[in-house]
Scaffold this active site. Structure first.
Site, mmCIF file in Angstrom:
data_model
loop_
_atom_site.group_PDB
_atom_site.id
_atom_site.type_symbol
_atom_site.label_atom_id
_atom_site.label_comp_id
_atom_site.label_asym_id
_atom_site.label_seq_id
_atom_site.Cartn_x
_atom_site.Cartn_y
_atom_site.Cartn_z
ATOM 1 N N LYS A 41 0.943 -0.724 -0.237
ATOM 2 C CA LYS A 41 -0.148 0.400 -0.199
ATOM 3 C C LYS A 41 1.317 1.282 0.266
ATOM 4 C CE LYS A 41 0.458 0.850 4.895
ATOM 5 N NZ LYS A 41 1.547 2.155 4.936
ATOM 6 N N PRO B 216 9.211 -5.388 -0.341
ATOM 7 C CA PRO B 216 10.454 -5.418 0.911
ATOM 8 C C PRO B 216 10.349 -5.184 1.956
ATOM 9 C CG PRO B 216 9.916 -3.045 -0.928
ATOM 10 C CD PRO B 216 9.257 -4.059 -1.434
ATOM 11 N N LEU B 217 11.033 -5.616 2.571
ATOM 12 C CA LEU B 217 10.936 -5.666 4.501
ATOM 13 C C LEU B 217 11.322 -4.501 4.774
ATOM 14 C CD1 LEU B 217 12.822 -9.422 4.998
ATOM 15 C CD2 LEU B 217 10.337 -8.816 4.776
ATOM 16 N N GLY C 9 7.448 0.255 4.877
ATOM 17 C CA GLY C 9 7.102 1.039 5.228
ATOM 18 C C GLY C 9 5.852 1.259 4.172
ATOM 19 N N LEU C 10 5.727 -0.280 3.448
ATOM 20 C CA LEU C 10 4.748 -0.026 2.088
ATOM 21 C C LEU C 10 3.550 -1.177 2.888
ATOM 22 C CD1 LEU C 10 7.605 -0.859 -0.457
ATOM 23 C CD2 LEU C 10 5.478 0.562 -0.185
ATOM 24 N N GLY C 11 3.716 -2.019 4.341
ATOM 25 C CA GLY C 11 2.862 -3.325 4.531
ATOM 26 C C GLY C 11 2.716 -3.505 4.715
ATOM 27 N N ASP D 222 -2.929 -1.287 10.552
ATOM 28 C CA ASP D 222 -2.646 -1.083 9.062
ATOM 29 C C ASP D 222 -3.386 -2.694 8.735
ATOM 30 O OD1 ASP D 222 -1.607 0.802 8.301
ATOM 31 O OD2 ASP D 222 0.581 0.487 8.275
#
Length: 280
Positions: A9, A90-91, A94-96, A132
């Site tokens: 996200k 990716p770990l 900040g992309l959830g 989230d």
């Protein structure tokens, strides 16, 4: 055996309004899920087992195991499952990704174990795992409020290509908590950025997306000393605007023109940077 897709996200708008008495922060945000996805494969097993294509991924540290164990405990289910995760998100970006994987586990095991849990049931469990997690049970274009538990689907946003850049900066342990703690009074707002974004979308006849904002922009720059440099690299590669994705450190840019997005992606790749090209 079944496969459930878990999308990443973007927080197109992320406002922090205040710190709440319960220790959480009140937010207002526009979230968009994107077509950069993990894939989770579920099959029957006598016990809970986890496999992942990334050596750095740990079931013990992931919400994936917490989600499976919570569901099994709350429903009193006696069996297990093999959950195989193909990570593309990716770990610690900040992309959830971890929250999305946890939501996928709730959905996947609900089907595999034929638990017949309703959406409200799943949302209650998701909220116990993290702020989230519930939004990923919806997906698409969303207005998020409260500490993340108030979710309102909005009109789907117009298609955009997305270029993501994960800058080579050191990981911060307890990143999100530290970022919230580092917010200054000037980083807080009253929800006006979110409202302006919604008004722009509602009143635009051309499908324009404008008014992107992230309360963590300055906090992230204070925590990641090299972030400003990579913003500039991104801009010089062809992006017109560069924004922080969630709590970072991933940066993103939206493109109406797919060719321009591809050119920017290629330029960043040629510099040896970890870059992703996707869309919504």
């Amino acid at each position: 055996m079944m496969i459930v897709v878990a999308p990443a996200k973007l927080n197109l708008v992320l406002e922090v309004l205040r710190k709440r008495e319960d220790g959480y922060h009140e937010i207002r945000s526009i979230v968009q899920t994107i077509n950069l996805c993990d894939h989770l494969k579920f099959s029957s097993s006598d016990k809970l087992e986890y496999r992942c294509n990334l050596p750095a991924w740990s079931a013990h540290q992931s919400l994936v195991s917490r989600a499976a164990e919570l569901l099994k405990r709350e429903l009193g289910y006696k069996g297990g499952a093999l959950i195989e995760i193909t990570k593309r998100i990716p770990l610690s970006a900040g992309l959830g990704g971890d929250s999305s994987d946890a939501a996928a586990v709730l959905r996947g095991l609900n089907m595999l174990w034929t638990l017949k849990l309703s959406m409200p049931d799943l949302l209650k469990l998701a909220a116990r795992l993290g702020s989230d997690v519930p939004l990923f049970l919806y997906g698409g274009s969303l207005l998020i409020e409260g500490r993340g538990e108030k979710i309102t689907p909005i009109r789907p946003l117009p298609h955009r290509s997305v270029v993501l850049l994960k800058p080579p900066v050191p990981e911060i342990e307890g990143k999100t908590s530290r970022l919230y703690a580092s917010l200054e009074s000037s980083d807080f707002s009253g929800g006006e950025h979110t409202q302006a974004f919604l008004d722009n979308i509602a009143n635009s006849s051309t499908g324009t997306i404008s008014g992107l904002f992230n309360a963590f922009d300055r906090a992230d720059s204070r925590c990641y000393s090299r972030l400003a440099h990579y913003r500039q690299v991104f801009l010089e590669a062809g992006a017109s605007e560069v924004h922080l994705a969630g709590s970072g450190p991933v940066l993103f840019s939206l493109f109406e023109n797919e060719v321009k997005a591809g050119e920017t992606f290629k330029t960043l790749q040629e510099q040896g940077l970890e870059t992703y090209l996707t869309d919504f």
